[in-house]
Write a protein that holds these residues in place. Sequence first.
Motif, PDB file in Angstrom:
ATOM      1  N   PRO A 164      25.839  33.161  38.514  1.00 55.51           N
ATOM      2  CA  PRO A 164      26.346  33.998  39.603  1.00 55.51           C
ATOM      3  C   PRO A 164      27.853  34.186  39.576  1.00 55.51           C
ATOM      4  N   VAL A 165      28.605  33.183  39.131  1.00 56.24           N
ATOM      5  CA  VAL A 165      30.064  33.330  39.030  1.00 56.24           C
ATOM      6  C   VAL A 165      30.414  34.387  37.986  1.00 56.24           C
ATOM      7  N   LEU A 211      34.950  30.435  48.952  1.00 58.95           N
ATOM      8  CA  LEU A 211      33.890  31.286  49.498  1.00 58.95           C
ATOM      9  C   LEU A 211      32.938  31.841  48.451  1.00 58.95           C
ATOM     10  N   TRP A 212      33.141  31.521  47.186  1.00 58.46           N
ATOM     11  CA  TRP A 212      32.158  31.955  46.193  1.00 58.46           C
ATOM     12  C   TRP A 212      30.857  31.172  46.319  1.00 58.46           C
ATOM     13  N   HIS A 213      30.805  30.196  47.192  1.00 56.79           N
ATOM     14  CA  HIS A 213      29.511  29.537  47.461  1.00 56.79           C
ATOM     15  C   HIS A 213      28.555  30.506  48.155  1.00 56.79           C
ATOM     16  N   LEU A 233      34.706  42.530  51.374  1.00 57.26           N
ATOM     17  CA  LEU A 233      36.088  42.708  51.811  1.00 57.26           C
ATOM     18  C   LEU A 233      36.819  41.366  51.848  1.00 57.26           C
ATOM     19  N   VAL A 234      36.153  40.339  52.335  1.00 54.56           N
ATOM     20  CA  VAL A 234      36.779  39.017  52.412  1.00 54.56           C
ATOM     21  C   VAL A 234      37.082  38.472  51.022  1.00 54.56           C
ATOM     22  N   LEU A 235      36.133  38.562  50.113  1.00 54.50           N
ATOM     23  CA  LEU A 235      36.345  38.066  48.759  1.00 54.50           C
ATOM     24  C   LEU A 235      37.425  38.855  48.040  1.00 54.50           C
TER      25      LEU A 235
END
Length: 289
Positions: free
Chosen positions: A30-31, A54-56, A224-226
């Motif tokens: 996923p990363v 927040l990539w979790h 948007l946050v990422l």
Amino acid sequence: MQSTHSGLGPYVESWSPGAVTEDDVLSPGPVAALSALLDRPGAVAAAGDPLPPLWHWLYFLQWPAQRDLGPDGHPQHGHFLPPIPDRQRMFAGGRCDISSPLRIGERAQRISSVSTVTTKQGSTGELLFVTVRSEYLQRGTTCLVEEQDIVYRSGRSAGRHPAGLDTSAQPGSDEAWQLPAHPDPTLLFRFSAVTANAHRIHYDMPYATGEEGYPGLVVHGPLLVLTMLELVRRDVPSRPVGSLSYRLRRPAFAGERLLASGTPDGHGAALRIASHREERHATAEVTFA
């Protein structure tokens, strides 16, 4: 939990979902997928590396059966979905405290619970605010604690949206950190896939415009946050994030030209997403560890 006793309050007076514990392996796939989606030259991290803040959100995903989805693509039932009629969901914001980053390639555990339930009267009617608190652990140690604020309403409301979209106007900024973005339908579809988000406003144009009344496909709030956090990861990669908060204020739409910008102050940074028509679609505050 807190609740009121009028309007939507009675629907959640006795609603008290218990805590849920889940396990997942933070595999590198996923990363790599999100890195490609963000047009990075390669995976931003590999097995053994710290997971970016927040990539979790790429893990612990829920895949309900197709028959359990509502007409909008959202699940009809869920442990933390409040029992209100004709439920509509909006992601409003959240906070995250990181004592040590999660590590890619290792098993992790998430313990989630509802911390608060409140009703408020908004400009478009009564709203129910539900805050879900999640602890993420690896090797028995709590690595981060996150709170997400989700807003629900009963039925739809005509929000304030532009009548049409200007896809050429460029937002401006004199801030030190700047990262332009131009989300298109393909990007939104891919982000929906990588986060298991079936909400039709992000990929189904006839539904988004005809049923929900938007002028176009809606850019995901988490995207948007990422995008804002990419400023921190790109410009100060040696400074780990200790805490952050974010708020989603106004929707942005596919085709619009966006600008993530930020002002660092040595201890952290203030971040925002702007378009030519809105100075703050989303905002965030980051504090370095």
